[in-house]
Structures are given as structure tokens and as C-alpha cells.
Enzyme design. Sequence first.
Site, short mmCIF file in Angstrom:
data_model
loop_
_atom_site.label_atom_id
_atom_site.label_comp_id
_atom_site.label_asym_id
_atom_site.label_seq_id
_atom_site.Cartn_x
_atom_site.Cartn_y
_atom_site.Cartn_z
N HIS A 257 0.85 -1.19 0.00
CA HIS A 257 0.00 0.00 0.00
C HIS A 257 0.89 1.24 0.00
O HIS A 257 1.87 1.30 0.75
CB HIS A 257 -0.88 -0.02 1.25
CG HIS A 257 -2.00 0.97 1.22
ND1 HIS A 257 -1.80 2.33 1.27
CD2 HIS A 257 -3.35 0.80 1.14
CE1 HIS A 257 -2.97 2.96 1.23
NE2 HIS A 257 -3.92 2.05 1.14
N ARG A 273 -6.25 9.94 -0.34
CA ARG A 273 -6.03 10.38 -1.72
C ARG A 273 -7.34 10.45 -2.48
O ARG A 273 -7.55 11.32 -3.31
CB ARG A 273 -5.04 9.44 -2.42
CG ARG A 273 -3.58 9.71 -2.02
CD ARG A 273 -2.66 8.62 -2.52
NE ARG A 273 -2.91 7.35 -1.85
CZ ARG A 273 -3.06 6.18 -2.44
NH1 ARG A 273 -2.98 6.10 -3.74
NH2 ARG A 273 -3.28 5.09 -1.73
#
Length: 666
Positions: A257, A273
Amino acid sequence: MKLIYTDSLVVGAGLAGLRVAIASKERGLDTVVLSLIPAKRSHSAAAQGGMQASLGNTVKGMGDDEDIHFQDTVKGSDWGCDQEVARMFAHCAPKAVRELANWGVPWTRVTEGPRQVVVNAEKVTIDEAKEAHGLINARDFGGTKKWRTCYTADGTGHSLLYAVDNKAISMDIPVHERVEALALIHDGKRCHGVVARCMITGELRAYIGKSTTIATGGYGRLYEVSTNAIICEGIGQALALETGVAKLGNMEAVQFHPTAIVPVGILTTEGCRGDGGLLRDKDGHRFMPDYEPEKKELASRDVVSRRMTEHMRKGKGVDSPYGPHLWLDITLLGRKHVETNLREVKEICENFLGIDPAKEWIPVRPTQHYSMGGIRTDKTGQNPQLKGLFSVGEAACWDMHGFNRLGGNSLAETVVGGMIIGKYVADFCQENSLEIDTNLAESFVDKVRDEIDDLIEGNGSESPFALRKEMERIMMDYVGIFRNGPELDKAVCELQALLKRSRAIGLKCKKRHANPELVEALRVKRMIKVALTVACGAAARTESRGAHAREDFPQRNDKDWLNRTLSSWPDENSLSPELSYEQLDVMKMELPPGYRGYGINNAIAHPDTDKREQEITRILSELGDDADRHERQDAVMPFEVPEALVAKNERLSDTLCNESAGDKVK
Ligand SMILES: Cc1cc2nc3c(=O)[nH]c(=O)nc-3n(C[C@H](O)[C@H](O)[C@H](O)COP(=O)(O)OP(=O)(O)OC[C@H]3O[C@@H](n4cnc5c(N)ncnc54)[C@H](O)[C@@H]3O)c2cc1C
């Protein structure tokens, strides 16, 4: 020997296991769940960002449907997934979200009217439809064309697990806590249950079921730094592997990740994000648009993690005592957003970094996060080698993620897979009787007892803790984000040496009941075998696909590698798994291999790709223009789900779409 009989035996009390247990109990079957810990502390509770389902309620999700969710999932998988499974999943995800709402999940809802959001570093106003007011909202996530990730702030796993566990409690489903499954009971063809050890008293028990479902989660803790809970150690995969019969699928497919905090590796969700957060380098430069002009920070995770690593290798990382890192900037989202939609991230930053993320940038680095590989199953969740053995959730290779799973598709897999596979498990229990020779169960219990005797009374001298540390380092150093032949070979050699040493473990603490050293010894021997399936699978796969990135073979090679790796363990004295491959048939695919729309566009084509594309064009033209999207889909690649889940999904956007969702974005 204590024997416990049931119809549906489920190992694992995370979201996936509990959902299967609920499906069994709904049919009136006797059901027992085993868990290392209380159900509500299962790793599922750690999930933050949300689950994908194409509801299309928010204006940024209008026009979404199963077709787009399916396509995003296949592209995310780098064409490694089983497309029929991806279809089953995309079709049932909206049903699962609504079912969860019914069970009490407080989904974040749409509020009608204008609201400000951040898209591509700019504040824009979107206008939510009046008709959508109060419906389940969704946020943006990586690798998706629409805003599709349903959420409860950034504590989605927590709310889901509490709701599903409360449902299980209301149905009187017993969870035997602090019980560890250590071996499967089988006769080479049929699985009959597990041998499990009570971690408090040390008692060994044989749990016998008509079906045995492994839902033990992933194997992230093979790595030194991981976002996973410390119990995600791959013991479920080891249970299957050690039968010598059941096979594991795509074990080399391990996801990193992009945004775990440095140095501890705790996750900050992709929702950061998705909601508009940016990645910056040591100069404060937003670098992702330089590499990925189309999707930028929201390319799929494998791509973003590689781009970050590339950028740090160019010297653009921020130096720190713990090695280089980059910055995640969510300051532009504003304090109110951070304190409501990302409040868990805020607390993690305050408690583990001592910073205020509404004001300061967060130090992040790609970190091990998800196991795409697992116990190989067919579309019904059953292992093809051992009848009666099922697997679901992160423990399984069902296989809807292929070589890279999209953010939000894992929580979704637990509850959608649990809902679908749960029905097949219940069918199996109703169609099969409980038949087992108790001598067989006894022989498996004796084997585990001998193993424990040997650890406690034998004259071995190896420390299980030291072996584990070495295994974690090897995986971290040689089987990481970027891989290459020499390092993978080194990993295999060093893991084999560790496996030999693990046969001579000696314990300092001789207690047979609660004894962490004994627990560690029993696990580490199994974990090293699982680690070998990852390293050997990665060494053999001479291409790059999804999260498996070979520096020495940088292209995706559909010509030679459009297949799924299968690993089995030949016998107790072996030092490596046996690998075989299951071909993916392009001529049956709804979406033949192509460019993902992000990442590097350099695949070596499969010889059947053009042929299949032409065939699809022919099928669709024969169908004519009157066919709706369901008929077109069915003509190209039919798929099945249990009868109760066949109904088409209804969406607000079906009726509102004509008003043009795009016009609503000012
Ligand atoms: C920090 C973090 C955030 C995440 N956020 C998201 C997200 O926003 N969206 C998303 O889609 N996915 C997310 N994921 C992934 C997702 O949370 C997991 O993949 C998913 O919850 C796994 O659920 P599961 O039911 O398969 O297993 P788990 O929840 O891991 O449960 C495993 C169960 O098995 C039991 N068990 C294990 N071994 C044994 C044994 N030998 N004997 C008996 N019991 C055993 C454990 O006690 C536990 O009850 C996130 C993951 C992490 C690490």
C-alpha cells in the site's frame, strides 16, 4: 480426545467467516466459528476507507453500474483475475451494502445540494441531487472510473464488523474464542474438520463438520513491516498447504500500500487520496502527475507504490533515521473534513507521529498490505482438491483480485463473497451427511500432540522468535515491491535453510497451556512454508503483472504467463512447494487483455486476444441494437449466482442519468 460435531464449521471470525456462518445458520444448520481472538477484534475492524459497490447515488457516481465496476476490477487485477468471479462480485456488491444497512451499518449518506470537494488539487463544488438525499454516499478510490467506495467516515471495517458480529450474536452463533486451528482432518479426498488447540488450557480438540470454511485472513505478517494486524500470519493457508493435497493460488501476488506511516507501518487509508490528498517529495513537489498523467495519485495501488519507490530511488525521498519516505498532504482538505471523514487518520497521526495532519504533511512509504493469494477455490468457494473444504475472504484465492486488488474491493469481498459462498456452503451441508471415521480424527490429533511433545520435550535448540525475525527480514529484503531473479533465488535458499532449522526448535518454557513461545513455535514452522510458496512462485514467474514486478522481466507477458500459480506441499520432508499452473482462457473472457489505463503499456500480447475481440464484436452485432446491457453481457460471458441473488440491481442513477450527471458539476 474431545470431539465437537457441527454442520458448518468456520475457522475465522472476521467479516468473511461471520458472513458465511450467518448464511449457514439462516438455513437452520448447526454452525460453529473458531477464532484466535474475540470476533470484534478481528483484523477486519482495522479497515478504514470503505467498500466498493456500484450504487451510483452521489453525483460523482452517477451512471455507475456493475459493468464499470467489473471492468475496473479486471484492469486492477492486471487481467489476472477470474472474470466470472469478478462478475459475480460486482453484481452482488450493491445487495451486500444494502443488507448491511439493514443490519445497522451507519453508512455515510448523501446530503442534497452543493458541497465543496477536492478533485485533482482543486476545490470544486458538486451539487447532489434532491432525490439522492439520505441515500448511501461513496468516495473516490484508486483505479476506479466512478466514486464507488461506500464508507462510514474512515472507520468502515469497525462499523461493518460490529454490525455483522452483532447479527451473528442475535442468531446465537457460537464463536469459540482463543482457539487455534493447527491441522485439517482429511482423507486425501474429503475434508472433515480441524484439529484445534485451546490457547488458554492447551487442550487439543477435533472439530468435525460437514463443511469446513477457512476464513483466517491474509499472510501479511510474513513481512517485517506490514499494515496488517499481528495475527495475519498465514496459518489458514498453511492448514491447506500441509494437507499435501489442497492447493494455494497466486501466493506471489502480495500488495504494497502506498501510504503507511513511517516508521511503524500503520495505514493511512486510500480515502486520503480519494478525498483529494496529494503525494509530495522532499522538495514539496507533487510528483505523481509526472508519472501517471491520467490517474495521478489515484492509479491502482501497485502502480502508485512502484512510482513512489522509483521516485525515492532517484533521490527524491525525504531522509529520515528510518530510511527515505515521501509526504502525504491532506492539509488542503481542511480541518473539518479531516476531523469528520478522516478522523481515524487524524488520531493515528496524533498518537503515533505527534503531528496534526490538518496542518502538517504525513511521512509515508509503501508497505506490505494485502494478500491476493490464498487457498484456491472454485466459483462456489470450494477447494477443487478437497471436497468439503471452502475458503473465503483474504484467506482465499477465489479469485477476483488477480495480481492486484483495488482499494475497497476487499471489505467488499468479505461480505459479498461471504454472502455468495455462504449459500453454497449451506447447500453443501444440506446435500451431504456427516461421515467420519473417528480413528482418522484421532490420528490427526495425535500428530499435533506429537509435534507439541517434540517441541517441549525434544532436544532442539533453535529459537522460534529468532527464526521468525530472519524470515521477516528475508521477505522484506528480497520479495518486496521490486523483485529480481538473483534476490528471489537468495530468498528461496535462505528460507529453505530456515525451514530445516525450524525442525530443531527447542522451547525454554515447557508449559503446555498458555505459552506464547509454544504458540510462536507452532506458527513459525508453518509460516516459513507459506513464505516459501510466495518466494518460489515469485522466482518462477518471469514477467511483471500487477503487484508482482520483476526488474529483470518488466513486461506483462500474456503469451506465456496468463495463468494462475498453484502451490502444494509434496511431503513433510520437502523443502519447497510443488508449483503448477492453471491457464486463464482468453476465449472465455468478457474483457480480453489490454491496457489498464495507467501504469506501463508494454504487455506481450496473447495470441488469442485479437480472435476473442473479433468474436465479441460478432456476438454483439448478432444480438442487435435492441439488446440491453444485461443481455449483451450474458451473451458474451454468462455467469451464475445463487438463485436468491439473481435479481437485477436498481439505481437512482438509472432514472436520473438522462439529466446528465456531468451538468451537475459546476
Ligand atoms: C489497516 C488496513 C485497512 C484496510 N482498509 C480497507 C478498506 O478500507 N477497504 C477494503 O476493502 N479493505 C481494506 N483492508 C483489507 C481488509 O480489511 C481485509 O482484507 C479484510 O478485512 C479481511 O477480512 P477476513 O474476514 O478475510 O479476515 P480477518 O478479518 O483478518 O479475520 C481473520 C479471522 O481468522 C481468525 N484466525 C486466524 N488464524 C486462525 C487459526 N489458525 N485458527 C482460528 N482462527 C484463526 C482470526 O482470529 C480472525 O477472527 C484494510 C486492511 C488493513 C490492514
